[in-house]
Design an enzyme around this catalytic site. Structure first.
Site, PDB file in Angstrom:
ATOM      1  N   ALA A  37     -65.056  30.661   4.354  1.00 30.56           N
ATOM      2  CA  ALA A  37     -65.834  30.229   3.186  1.00 30.56           C
ATOM      3  C   ALA A  37     -65.245  30.728   1.862  1.00 30.56           C
ATOM      4  O   ALA A  37     -65.107  29.951   0.912  1.00 30.56           O
ATOM      5  CB  ALA A  37     -67.281  30.697   3.331  1.00 30.56           C
TER       6      ALA A  37
ATOM      7  N   ASN B  94     -72.975  32.283   2.991  1.00 28.80           N
ATOM      8  CA  ASN B  94     -71.606  32.292   2.499  1.00 28.80           C
ATOM      9  C   ASN B  94     -70.988  30.887   2.549  1.00 28.80           C
ATOM     10  O   ASN B  94     -70.472  30.364   1.553  1.00 28.80           O
ATOM     11  CB  ASN B  94     -70.837  33.288   3.384  1.00 28.80           C
ATOM     12  CG  ASN B  94     -69.466  33.624   2.888  1.00 28.80           C
ATOM     13  OD1 ASN B  94     -68.533  33.706   3.660  1.00 28.80           O
ATOM     14  ND2 ASN B  94     -69.308  33.853   1.592  1.00 28.80           N
ATOM     15  N   TRP B  95     -71.120  30.239   3.702  1.00 27.12           N
ATOM     16  CA  TRP B  95     -70.543  28.890   3.858  1.00 27.12           C
ATOM     17  C   TRP B  95     -71.412  27.852   3.160  1.00 27.12           C
ATOM     18  O   TRP B  95     -70.903  26.936   2.514  1.00 27.12           O
ATOM     19  CB  TRP B  95     -70.380  28.580   5.347  1.00 27.12           C
ATOM     20  CG  TRP B  95     -69.651  27.312   5.716  1.00 27.12           C
ATOM     21  CD1 TRP B  95     -70.002  26.450   6.717  1.00 27.12           C
ATOM     22  CD2 TRP B  95     -68.448  26.761   5.131  1.00 27.12           C
ATOM     23  NE1 TRP B  95     -69.093  25.414   6.796  1.00 27.12           N
ATOM     24  CE2 TRP B  95     -68.134  25.577   5.826  1.00 27.12           C
ATOM     25  CE3 TRP B  95     -67.622  27.154   4.079  1.00 27.12           C
ATOM     26  CZ2 TRP B  95     -67.024  24.789   5.519  1.00 27.12           C
ATOM     27  CZ3 TRP B  95     -66.512  26.352   3.760  1.00 27.12           C
ATOM     28  CH2 TRP B  95     -66.232  25.197   4.477  1.00 27.12           C
ATOM     29  N   GLY B  96     -72.721  28.003   3.265  1.00 16.90           N
ATOM     30  CA  GLY B  96     -73.629  27.051   2.598  1.00 16.90           C
ATOM     31  C   GLY B  96     -73.365  27.021   1.103  1.00 16.90           C
ATOM     32  O   GLY B  96     -73.372  25.951   0.471  1.00 16.90           O
TER      33      GLY B  96
ATOM     34  N   GLN C  14     -69.807  37.023  18.175  1.00 15.43           N
ATOM     35  CA  GLN C  14     -70.266  35.818  18.886  1.00 15.43           C
ATOM     36  C   GLN C  14     -69.528  35.594  20.196  1.00 15.43           C
ATOM     37  O   GLN C  14     -70.066  35.055  21.153  1.00 15.43           O
ATOM     38  CB  GLN C  14     -70.083  34.584  17.976  1.00 15.43           C
ATOM     39  CG  GLN C  14     -70.890  34.649  16.721  1.00 15.43           C
ATOM     40  CD  GLN C  14     -70.125  34.125  15.515  1.00 15.43           C
ATOM     41  OE1 GLN C  14     -68.937  34.406  15.328  1.00 15.43           O
ATOM     42  NE2 GLN C  14     -70.799  33.348  14.687  1.00 15.43           N
TER      43      GLN C  14
ATOM     44  N   PHE D  33     -83.427  30.604   1.722  1.00 10.52           N
ATOM     45  CA  PHE D  33     -84.326  31.610   2.273  1.00 10.52           C
ATOM     46  C   PHE D  33     -84.551  32.638   1.169  1.00 10.52           C
ATOM     47  O   PHE D  33     -83.597  33.263   0.704  1.00 10.52           O
ATOM     48  CB  PHE D  33     -83.690  32.246   3.511  1.00 10.52           C
ATOM     49  CG  PHE D  33     -84.476  33.383   4.083  1.00 10.52           C
ATOM     50  CD1 PHE D  33     -85.664  33.161   4.762  1.00 10.52           C
ATOM     51  CD2 PHE D  33     -84.017  34.687   3.954  1.00 10.52           C
ATOM     52  CE1 PHE D  33     -86.388  34.227   5.287  1.00 10.52           C
ATOM     53  CE2 PHE D  33     -84.735  35.755   4.480  1.00 10.52           C
ATOM     54  CZ  PHE D  33     -85.930  35.518   5.144  1.00 10.52           C
TER      55      PHE D  33
ATOM     56  N   LYS E  44     -63.706  28.789  20.395  1.00 10.90           N
ATOM     57  CA  LYS E  44     -62.592  29.534  19.777  1.00 10.90           C
ATOM     58  C   LYS E  44     -62.867  31.040  19.764  1.00 10.90           C
ATOM     59  O   LYS E  44     -61.955  31.850  19.833  1.00 10.90           O
ATOM     60  CB  LYS E  44     -62.355  29.040  18.353  1.00 10.90           C
ATOM     61  CG  LYS E  44     -63.579  29.314  17.479  1.00 10.90           C
ATOM     62  CD  LYS E  44     -63.366  29.029  16.021  1.00 10.90           C
ATOM     63  CE  LYS E  44     -64.554  29.573  15.242  1.00 10.90           C
ATOM     64  NZ  LYS E  44     -64.353  29.808  13.862  1.00 10.90           N
TER      65      LYS E  44
ATOM     66  N   LYS F  23     -72.857  39.666  13.508  1.00 12.00           N
ATOM     67  CA  LYS F  23     -72.906  39.619  14.966  1.00 12.00           C
ATOM     68  C   LYS F  23     -71.580  39.142  15.563  1.00 12.00           C
ATOM     69  O   LYS F  23     -70.920  38.257  15.033  1.00 12.00           O
ATOM     70  CB  LYS F  23     -74.027  38.671  15.423  1.00 12.00           C
ATOM     71  CG  LYS F  23     -75.408  39.199  15.083  1.00 12.00           C
ATOM     72  CD  LYS F  23     -75.761  40.357  15.997  1.00 12.00           C
ATOM     73  CE  LYS F  23     -76.912  41.174  15.475  1.00 12.00           C
ATOM     74  NZ  LYS F  23     -76.956  42.556  15.852  1.00 12.00           N
TER      75      LYS F  23
END
Ligand code: NAD
Length: 380
Positions: free
Chosen positions: A186, A40-42, A335, A68, A237, A333
């Site tokens: 993103a 998403n961010w990439g 975090q 990937f 954060k 996940k």
């Protein structure tokens, strides 16, 4: 914990082309960008970088993006990206410029690159880095990965881990590592909503290089000479966001959450300074600090799950974190809980519990059955 042992010898010999490009750096040699990761961010970043390199003379036009490989509706994701200029799986509806070329082969993707952008979930790094043997020589790199590792009751920066692994192997040089962190959801960045970000760098000239890779009128990037401070903000954060979620779940108002954010930011700075040298107070007022913390404490998965945790506890029907994660996050996940445990281990090992009342109380609520109401009974 990333399996550091999974990283095999990295960096043996650079190609003649790469060495040539190194010698010429500072002259007319153009930089070539490779993005390692395409989630998403990439993908949001690929949209920005693809446009910027076309607009700026110092870069080669082509940006390679290691993807990937996945099958999407019977087609290779790389083929879809290269034909439709869109990552239909991770950032649907957003087009890249056609100079962004997806490649499922990491060796091919990195070939000839001088600037590497690491932007993949950090649990996959262990599989990627061994394949980079010999490939990063002459490169500079930036990590967009938010997360942290811990070893022997001490935090390890992902950027340090990447640099150390890329340095392994015969004749492997240091690869300078910067980070890009900030209040950056993103999808919002990809839409073009205004956002700021912070480059944490070791050198302002290198910081300026990364600013020219990422900065746009809608994505304002500022450098700070503080890699550790910027990176730790992005990791801690998520722990503070648990505290914010407990407040929401109990129905506390904005004043209380603002207090959690303020204390959380102070403790984040204290933690960063306790373990890393060169961390600067100003870093915590940048996008990577205050702004990212505010965003995460008002939205995001960690706040949301802690909100549910508090509501269930208050109703007398407590739910375990893994159940909430499975029910609410659709495979993503949580975090903050893992990081809260690791942070607590570091604080305890250093005998500094009194210096981190908020982090300690979040841990007690999350893992020692303390009542969520005790989030406000901290002696700050
Ligand atoms: N998404 C955001 O809004 C955002 C914003 C700022 C920073 N970040 C950070 O950027 C990093 C990357 O996040 P993202 O949102 O791009 O990723 P994502 O959660 O969208 O992850 C999916 C990526 O993982 C890859 N992948 C899946 N299985 C894999 C495997 N077995 N081996 C290797 N790769 C595999 C996929 O191809 C895809 O590129 C994270 O550290 C995240 O914290 C994310």
């Amino acid at each position: 914990m990333l399996r550091v042992t999974l990283f095999s010898a990295v960096l043996a010999a650079a190609s003649a082309t790469r060495l040539e490009s190194l010698r010429l750096r500072g002259g007319q040699q153009k930089e070539k960008v490779c993005i390692i990761g395409s989630g998403n961010w990439g993908s949001a970043i690929a949209k920005i970088v693809g446009r910027n390199v076309l607009d700026r003379d110092q870069f080669e036009d082509e940006v390679t993006m290691w993807v990937f490989q996945e099958n999407v509706d019977g087609k290779n994701l790389t083929d879809i990206i290269n034909n439709e200029h869109e990552n239909v799986k991770y950032l649907p509806g957003v087009k890249f410029t056609d100079n962004v070329v997806a490649d499922p082969d990491l060796t091919n993707a990195v070939q000839g690159a001088t600037l590497l952008i690491f932007v993949l979930p950090h649990q996959f790094l262990g599989r990627i880095c061994p394949q980079m043997t010999g490939m990063a020589k002459g490169c500079r790199a930036v990590s967009l990965i938010k997360g942290i590792e811990f070893k022997d009751s001490k935090p390890i920066l992902i950027s340090d881990l990447l640099a150390a692994e890329m340095k392994k192997g015969p004749n492997a040089p240091d690869v300078d590592m910067s980070v890009l962190m900030g209040a950056n959801v993103a999808n919002e960045v990809a839409k073009g909503d205004f956002a700021e970000a912070t480059v944490g760098c070791t050198d302002l000239a290198i910081g300026a290089k990364w600013v020219s890779v990422f900065n746009t009128p809608d994505f304002k990037v500022d450098p700070v000479m503080d890699v550790a401070g910027a990176e730790l903000c992005g990791a801690l954060k998520n722990v503070v966001a648990l505290g914010a979620g407990f407040c929401d779940g109990l129905g506390f108002g904005g004043n209380t959450k603002a207090a959690i954010i303020r204390i959380g930011l102070k403790e984040t700075a204290k933690f960063a300074k306790m373990f890393f040298s060169g961390v600067q107070d100003d870093t915590f007022m940048e996008s990577c600090g205050l702004a990212d913390l505010v965003t995460t404490c008002f939205g995001g998965r960690n706040r949301k799950c802690a909100d549910i945790y508090a509501k269930m506890q208050k109703a007398g029907t407590p739910k375990a974190w893994d159940v909430i994660e499975t029910e609410e996050l659709n495979g993503q996940k949580l975090q903050g809980t893992g990081t809260a445990k690791d942070v607590m281990t570091c604080i305890k090992a250093a005998g500094k519990e009194k210096d981190f009342p908020l982090m300690c109380q979040i841990y007690r609520i999350a893992f020692e059955d303390a009542k969520c109401e005790t989030i406000i009974q901290i002696n700050n």
